[in-house]
Enzyme design. Structure first.
Site, PDB file in Angstrom:
ATOM      1  N   ARG A 116       0.827  -1.239   0.000  1.00 46.38           N
ATOM      2  CA  ARG A 116       0.000   0.000   0.000  1.00 46.38           C
ATOM      3  C   ARG A 116       0.844   1.264   0.000  1.00 46.38           C
ATOM      4  O   ARG A 116       0.387   2.338   0.413  1.00 46.38           O
ATOM      5  CB  ARG A 116      -0.961   0.030   1.181  1.00 46.38           C
ATOM      6  CG  ARG A 116      -1.932  -1.128   1.178  1.00 46.38           C
ATOM      7  CD  ARG A 116      -3.042  -0.930   2.177  1.00 46.38           C
ATOM      8  NE  ARG A 116      -3.860  -2.122   2.255  1.00 46.38           N
ATOM      9  CZ  ARG A 116      -3.607  -3.149   3.044  1.00 46.38           C
ATOM     10  NH1 ARG A 116      -2.582  -3.121   3.853  1.00 46.38           N
ATOM     11  NH2 ARG A 116      -4.392  -4.201   3.030  1.00 46.38           N
ATOM     12  N   LYS A 138       2.821  11.871 -10.538  1.00 45.00           N
ATOM     13  CA  LYS A 138       1.908  11.093 -11.392  1.00 45.00           C
ATOM     14  C   LYS A 138       2.624   9.815 -11.816  1.00 45.00           C
ATOM     15  O   LYS A 138       3.769   9.878 -12.287  1.00 45.00           O
ATOM     16  CB  LYS A 138       1.559  11.878 -12.646  1.00 45.00           C
ATOM     17  CG  LYS A 138       0.465  12.887 -12.468  1.00 45.00           C
ATOM     18  CD  LYS A 138       0.091  13.363 -13.862  1.00 45.00           C
ATOM     19  CE  LYS A 138      -0.873  14.482 -13.873  1.00 45.00           C
ATOM     20  NZ  LYS A 138      -1.153  14.914 -15.240  1.00 45.00           N
ATOM     21  N   GLU A 180       9.138  20.100 -23.577  1.00 45.02           N
ATOM     22  CA  GLU A 180       8.513  20.460 -22.295  1.00 45.02           C
ATOM     23  C   GLU A 180       9.168  21.726 -21.725  1.00 45.02           C
ATOM     24  O   GLU A 180       8.509  22.523 -21.056  1.00 45.02           O
ATOM     25  CB  GLU A 180       8.621  19.304 -21.284  1.00 45.02           C
ATOM     26  CG  GLU A 180       8.061  17.970 -21.771  1.00 45.02           C
ATOM     27  CD  GLU A 180       6.555  17.953 -22.042  1.00 45.02           C
ATOM     28  OE1 GLU A 180       5.864  18.919 -21.678  1.00 45.02           O
ATOM     29  OE2 GLU A 180       6.080  16.967 -22.642  1.00 45.02           O
ATOM     30  N   LYS A 218       7.817  23.696 -12.278  1.00 43.28           N
ATOM     31  CA  LYS A 218       6.825  22.621 -12.190  1.00 43.28           C
ATOM     32  C   LYS A 218       6.486  22.324 -10.731  1.00 43.28           C
ATOM     33  O   LYS A 218       5.313  22.107 -10.388  1.00 43.28           O
ATOM     34  CB  LYS A 218       7.303  21.350 -12.911  1.00 43.28           C
ATOM     35  CG  LYS A 218       6.230  20.276 -12.811  1.00 43.28           C
ATOM     36  CD  LYS A 218       6.202  19.227 -13.858  1.00 43.28           C
ATOM     37  CE  LYS A 218       5.000  18.318 -13.603  1.00 43.28           C
ATOM     38  NZ  LYS A 218       5.054  17.052 -14.276  1.00 43.28           N
ATOM     39  N   GLU A 228      -4.258  18.146  -9.990  1.00 47.70           N
ATOM     40  CA  GLU A 228      -4.748  18.649 -11.277  1.00 47.70           C
ATOM     41  C   GLU A 228      -6.233  19.007 -11.230  1.00 47.70           C
ATOM     42  O   GLU A 228      -7.023  18.560 -12.048  1.00 47.70           O
ATOM     43  CB  GLU A 228      -4.473  17.620 -12.377  1.00 47.70           C
ATOM     44  CG  GLU A 228      -4.435  18.264 -13.740  1.00 47.70           C
ATOM     45  CD  GLU A 228      -3.864  17.359 -14.820  1.00 47.70           C
ATOM     46  OE1 GLU A 228      -2.952  16.585 -14.529  1.00 47.70           O
ATOM     47  OE2 GLU A 228      -4.333  17.473 -15.949  1.00 47.70           O
ATOM     48  N   ARG A 232      -2.916  23.194 -12.371  1.00 51.44           N
ATOM     49  CA  ARG A 232      -1.994  22.253 -13.016  1.00 51.44           C
ATOM     50  C   ARG A 232      -2.343  22.021 -14.483  1.00 51.44           C
ATOM     51  O   ARG A 232      -1.510  21.570 -15.265  1.00 51.44           O
ATOM     52  CB  ARG A 232      -1.960  20.940 -12.210  1.00 51.44           C
ATOM     53  CG  ARG A 232      -0.790  20.046 -12.550  1.00 51.44           C
ATOM     54  CD  ARG A 232      -0.587  18.959 -11.508  1.00 51.44           C
ATOM     55  NE  ARG A 232       0.404  17.984 -11.944  1.00 51.44           N
ATOM     56  CZ  ARG A 232       0.854  16.992 -11.196  1.00 51.44           C
ATOM     57  NH1 ARG A 232       0.428  16.841  -9.967  1.00 51.44           N
ATOM     58  NH2 ARG A 232       1.741  16.141 -11.670  1.00 51.44           N
ATOM     59  N   ASN A 236      -0.902  21.665 -19.643  1.00 50.82           N
ATOM     60  CA  ASN A 236      -1.428  21.054 -20.865  1.00 50.82           C
ATOM     61  C   ASN A 236      -1.202  21.952 -22.092  1.00 50.82           C
ATOM     62  O   ASN A 236      -1.610  21.611 -23.203  1.00 50.82           O
ATOM     63  CB  ASN A 236      -2.929  20.774 -20.680  1.00 50.82           C
ATOM     64  CG  ASN A 236      -3.391  19.627 -21.547  1.00 50.82           C
ATOM     65  OD1 ASN A 236      -2.632  18.691 -21.782  1.00 50.82           O
ATOM     66  ND2 ASN A 236      -4.602  19.713 -22.054  1.00 50.82           N
ATOM     67  N   HIS A 239      -0.578  20.841 -25.655  1.00 50.62           N
ATOM     68  CA  HIS A 239      -0.680  19.377 -25.642  1.00 50.62           C
ATOM     69  C   HIS A 239      -1.913  18.828 -26.351  1.00 50.62           C
ATOM     70  O   HIS A 239      -1.879  17.696 -26.828  1.00 50.62           O
ATOM     71  CB  HIS A 239      -0.630  18.855 -24.204  1.00 50.62           C
ATOM     72  CG  HIS A 239       0.775  18.631 -23.715  1.00 50.62           C
ATOM     73  ND1 HIS A 239       1.692  19.661 -23.614  1.00 50.62           N
ATOM     74  CD2 HIS A 239       1.427  17.515 -23.317  1.00 50.62           C
ATOM     75  CE1 HIS A 239       2.829  19.167 -23.166  1.00 50.62           C
ATOM     76  NE2 HIS A 239       2.708  17.876 -22.978  1.00 50.62           N
ATOM     77  N   HIS A 243      -1.128  16.025 -28.893  1.00 48.16           N
ATOM     78  CA  HIS A 243      -1.675  14.660 -28.822  1.00 48.16           C
ATOM     79  C   HIS A 243      -2.430  14.300 -30.094  1.00 48.16           C
ATOM     80  O   HIS A 243      -2.404  13.156 -30.533  1.00 48.16           O
ATOM     81  CB  HIS A 243      -2.615  14.529 -27.610  1.00 48.16           C
ATOM     82  CG  HIS A 243      -1.883  14.508 -26.306  1.00 48.16           C
ATOM     83  ND1 HIS A 243      -2.449  14.923 -25.124  1.00 48.16           N
ATOM     84  CD2 HIS A 243      -0.620  14.133 -25.995  1.00 48.16           C
ATOM     85  CE1 HIS A 243      -1.565  14.803 -24.149  1.00 48.16           C
ATOM     86  NE2 HIS A 243      -0.439  14.333 -24.650  1.00 48.16           N
ATOM     87  N   HIS A 254       7.196  12.695 -28.528  1.00 51.22           N
ATOM     88  CA  HIS A 254       6.181  13.499 -27.841  1.00 51.22           C
ATOM     89  C   HIS A 254       6.612  14.968 -27.776  1.00 51.22           C
ATOM     90  O   HIS A 254       5.835  15.874 -28.087  1.00 51.22           O
ATOM     91  CB  HIS A 254       5.953  12.933 -26.439  1.00 51.22           C
ATOM     92  CG  HIS A 254       5.096  13.791 -25.576  1.00 51.22           C
ATOM     93  ND1 HIS A 254       3.741  13.936 -25.800  1.00 51.22           N
ATOM     94  CD2 HIS A 254       5.395  14.586 -24.518  1.00 51.22           C
ATOM     95  CE1 HIS A 254       3.242  14.769 -24.907  1.00 51.22           C
ATOM     96  NE2 HIS A 254       4.222  15.182 -24.115  1.00 51.22           N
TER      97      HIS A 254
END
Ligand SMILES: NC(=O)c1ccc[n+]([C@@H]2O[C@H](COP(=O)([O-])OP(=O)(O)OC[C@H]3O[C@@H](n4cnc5c(N)ncnc54)[C@H](O)[C@@H]3O)[C@@H](O)[C@H]2O)c1
Ligand SMILES: [Zn+2]
Length: 352
Positions: A116, A138, A180, A218, A228, A232, A236, A239, A243, A254
């Site tokens: 856990r 993340k 980025e 960041k 988010e 946050r 994006n 993006h 994408h 990417h």
């Protein structure tokens, strides 16, 4: 050495430390052995840095996944969890992840699941993973053909960002991370000025200096919005369109699509926001410089449809974009699908 701290939703403090010689001096092998530890990496990184691991983290077992996004999978996750159990990791043990965003995401998820949740130390080795994926907690694997479908928020206990790893990165991986960095530049005026003022964006000394600024930026966004729920989402920027082309074209990395997405969304913003047009032109010039050469792209209609399937665009037939507007300023644009399709077509003409 620079240190940034982030508090996770469970109250755990995560420290991001920018330091040289991360493997040589960043960790205490004796303490790790006492707690129980496993190093998780990928096959490429093991080939390059395996002897250093043996020297500086002697006696700590190593588990390597095959390199590449195709292995960011349930098989890799469960094989790692089995290796953690076989190494006898306990509740206070540590998983050390040495590698780019792929082992970083899988390792972070395994650390969040094992008993856990155990401590995870991230040692990111790509430009992208240092400025982006290792910071923020993340974690994920790709599942049922969908990228990052299964994941969790799990702040690493420690991130050690060492610019020495860039020396072995292929140019394409550097460009991927630059996507980025330029995105951060579109959100933060100081980073923008540094990028605009630098002749060789890929100079390793320049990168060593700008990485901590990107991490600080960041970390600040994540600190204010760890899950988010609002702010946050600024990350994006560029993006949605990136994408869309990643899904329909898929030939570039990417980060290269992020550079294209930022260029195209700046063009969309030009006509649809109260923007600083001169600044957007400068940002677009920066995107093109970072990109090197302009690739051939599929036509806008096909890509625009793909944007509707972006998981961050939750409303049907509406496309949500985080677009650059002025130095250090962005806007959220919600566009009916047809308007986005037209705007993207027009923006693509500017690229040619
Ligand atoms: N968790 C997040 O917030 C977040 C954010 C952005 C991206 N990501 C994820 O990150 C992943 C992409 O990360 P990435 O670009 O680092 O990919 P990656 O981990 O696959 O690394 C890219 C390539 O570089 C190699 N490599 C790594 N370090 C090296 C070094 N120092 N020298 C030479 N080669 C090296 C790897 O073996 C691999 O072949 C994607 O899966 C993406 O979804 C996650
Ligand atoms: Zn990205």
């Amino acid at each position: 050495m620079k240190t940034f701290r982030i508090k996770g939703r469970d109250g755990r403090i995560s420290a991001v430390v920018c330091r040289k010689h991360a493997l040589r001096g960043g960790l205490s092998a004796a303490e790790l052995k006492e707690r129980g530890a496993l190093v998780f990496t990928d096959s490429n990184v093991l080939a390059l840095y395996g002897s250093k691991l043996k020297r500086y983290l002697a006696g700590i077992p190593v588990h390597a996944m095959p390199a590449g996004e195709a292995h960011k999978s349930e098989e890799t996750l469960f094989s790692l969890l089995r290796a953690m159990a076989a190494a006898g990791l306990r509740r206070n043990s540590v998983l050390i992840v040495l590698g780019g965003g792929v082992p970083g995401d899988v390792g972070g998820l395994a650390a969040s699941l094992y008993m856990r949740g155990i401590d995870c130390i991230q040692i990111p080795t790509t430009l992208l993973s240092q400025v982006d994926s290792s910071v923020g907690g993340k974690t994920a694997i790709d599942f049922c053909g969908i990228k990052n479908l299964v994941g969790a928020f799990h702040q690493p206990a420690l991130v050690l960002a060492d610019p020495a790893f860039f020396a072995t990165l292929p140019p394409r991986e550097l460009r991927c991370g630059m996507g980025e960095i330029v995105k951060h530049g579109a959100l933060d005026g100081e980073i923008f000025d540094l990028l605009e003022g630098e002749e060789n964006l890929f100079d390793l000394t320049f990168l060593a200096g700008i990485v901590p600024k990107n991490i600080a930026f960041k970390a600040d966004v994540v600190r204010k919005d760890p899950e988010e729920r609002g702010l946050r989402r600024c990350l994006n920027l560029g993006h949605t369109t990136a994408h869309a082309f990643e899904l329909t074209d898929g030939k570039l990395s990417h980060g290269e699509y992020v550079l294209l997405g930022t260029f195209l969304e700046a063009e969309i913003a030009r006509k649809r926001t109260e923007c600083d047009e001169a600044y957007l032109t400068r940002l677009q010039a920066l995107c093109l410089r970072a990109l090197g050469e302009i690739p051939a792209l599929p036509e806008g209609k096909q890509a625009a449809r793909a944007a509707l399937f972006d998981k961050k665009n939750t409303r049907a037939e509406e496309v949500v974009l985080t677009v650059p507007a002025a130095r250090g300023k962005y806007e959220i644009l919600r566009m009916p699908f047809e308007s986005y399709e037209t705007a993207l077509g027009e923006a693509l003409e500017k690229l040619c």
